[in-house]
Design a protein around this motif. Structure first.
Motif, mmCIF file in Angstrom:
data_model
loop_
_atom_site.group_PDB
_atom_site.id
_atom_site.type_symbol
_atom_site.label_atom_id
_atom_site.label_comp_id
_atom_site.label_asym_id
_atom_site.label_seq_id
_atom_site.Cartn_x
_atom_site.Cartn_y
_atom_site.Cartn_z
ATOM 1 N N GLN A 67 42.657 34.885 41.137
ATOM 2 C CA GLN A 67 42.031 36.204 41.158
ATOM 3 C C GLN A 67 40.881 36.272 40.159
ATOM 4 O OE1 GLN A 67 42.616 38.823 43.362
ATOM 5 N NE2 GLN A 67 40.669 39.449 42.451
ATOM 6 N N VAL A 70 37.790 34.826 41.696
ATOM 7 C CA VAL A 70 37.154 35.777 42.616
ATOM 8 C C VAL A 70 36.422 36.858 41.827
ATOM 9 C CG1 VAL A 70 37.602 37.545 44.367
ATOM 10 C CG2 VAL A 70 38.778 35.336 44.493
ATOM 11 N N ASN A 71 37.099 37.419 40.812
ATOM 12 C CA ASN A 71 36.476 38.478 40.004
ATOM 13 C C ASN A 71 35.226 37.989 39.305
ATOM 14 O OD1 ASN A 71 38.433 40.367 40.693
ATOM 15 N ND2 ASN A 71 39.682 39.952 38.892
ATOM 16 N N TRP A 72 35.281 36.784 38.760
ATOM 17 C CA TRP A 72 34.116 36.243 38.065
ATOM 18 C C TRP A 72 32.968 36.005 39.054
ATOM 19 C CZ3 TRP A 72 32.901 35.896 33.086
ATOM 20 C CH2 TRP A 72 31.755 35.172 32.755
ATOM 21 N N ASN A 73 33.287 35.387 40.183
ATOM 22 C CA ASN A 73 32.272 35.097 41.186
ATOM 23 C C ASN A 73 31.617 36.371 41.715
ATOM 24 O OD1 ASN A 73 30.950 32.996 42.781
ATOM 25 N ND2 ASN A 73 31.926 33.999 44.519
ATOM 26 N N ASP A 74 32.428 37.434 41.877
ATOM 27 C CA ASP A 74 31.919 38.725 42.366
ATOM 28 C C ASP A 74 31.272 39.553 41.257
ATOM 29 O OD1 ASP A 74 32.899 38.011 44.835
ATOM 30 O OD2 ASP A 74 34.663 39.332 44.722
ATOM 31 N N GLN A 75 31.260 39.034 40.024
ATOM 32 C CA GLN A 75 30.744 39.743 38.854
ATOM 33 C C GLN A 75 31.400 41.115 38.720
ATOM 34 O OE1 GLN A 75 26.518 39.306 37.966
ATOM 35 N NE2 GLN A 75 26.372 37.793 39.612
ATOM 36 N N ASN A 76 32.717 41.126 38.853
ATOM 37 C CA ASN A 76 33.520 42.341 38.735
ATOM 38 C C ASN A 76 33.577 42.744 37.260
ATOM 39 O OD1 ASN A 76 35.638 44.168 38.353
ATOM 40 N ND2 ASN A 76 36.842 43.301 40.018
ATOM 41 N N LYS A 95 30.222 26.129 42.074
ATOM 42 C CA LYS A 95 30.664 26.163 43.476
ATOM 43 C C LYS A 95 31.614 25.008 43.801
ATOM 44 C CE LYS A 95 26.945 28.826 45.459
ATOM 45 N NZ LYS A 95 27.626 30.077 45.558
#
Length: 101
Positions: A67, A70-76, A95
């Motif tokens: 998770q 995902v959060n890091w990649n989405d810049q959450n 990547k």
């Protein structure tokens, strides 16, 4: 041990800059370093539960690490708030490891 610069040799194996090594036995902590090398040593009692390390994420639950990817990649920014003064310094998750578990 984290090798920042230089080379560390132990038990006939050489490890270069930016490598991390984990020893489960103190007798494995004997090593030779190249001249002007820099290493960081960390130690202590083992955790009761297994720990997983993935890029900059450490946890005992692999699902939380997934998770975090995902959060890091989405810049959450709810999960990873911006550091004041570093708003333009986002480092993307490589990547090559984004989908690796």
């Amino acid at each position: 041990m984290y090798v920042l610069d230089g080379t560390v040799t132990t038990e006939g194996n050489s490890y270069g800059s930016k490598q991390l090594m984990i020893a489960k036995d103190t007798k494995l902590c004997e090593f030779d370093m190249s001249e002007n090398g820099t290493v960081y040593l960390f130690g202590g009692e083992p955790f009761d539960e297994e720990r997983f390390i993935f890029w900059n994420f450490v946890n005992s639950d692999k699902e939380l690490i997934d998770q975090a990817k995902v959060n890091w990649n989405d810049q959450n920014h709810d999960a990873f708030p911006l550091v004041p003064g570093d708003e333009n310094e986002y480092v993307p998750l490589p990547k090559a490891i984004l989908n690796r578990k």
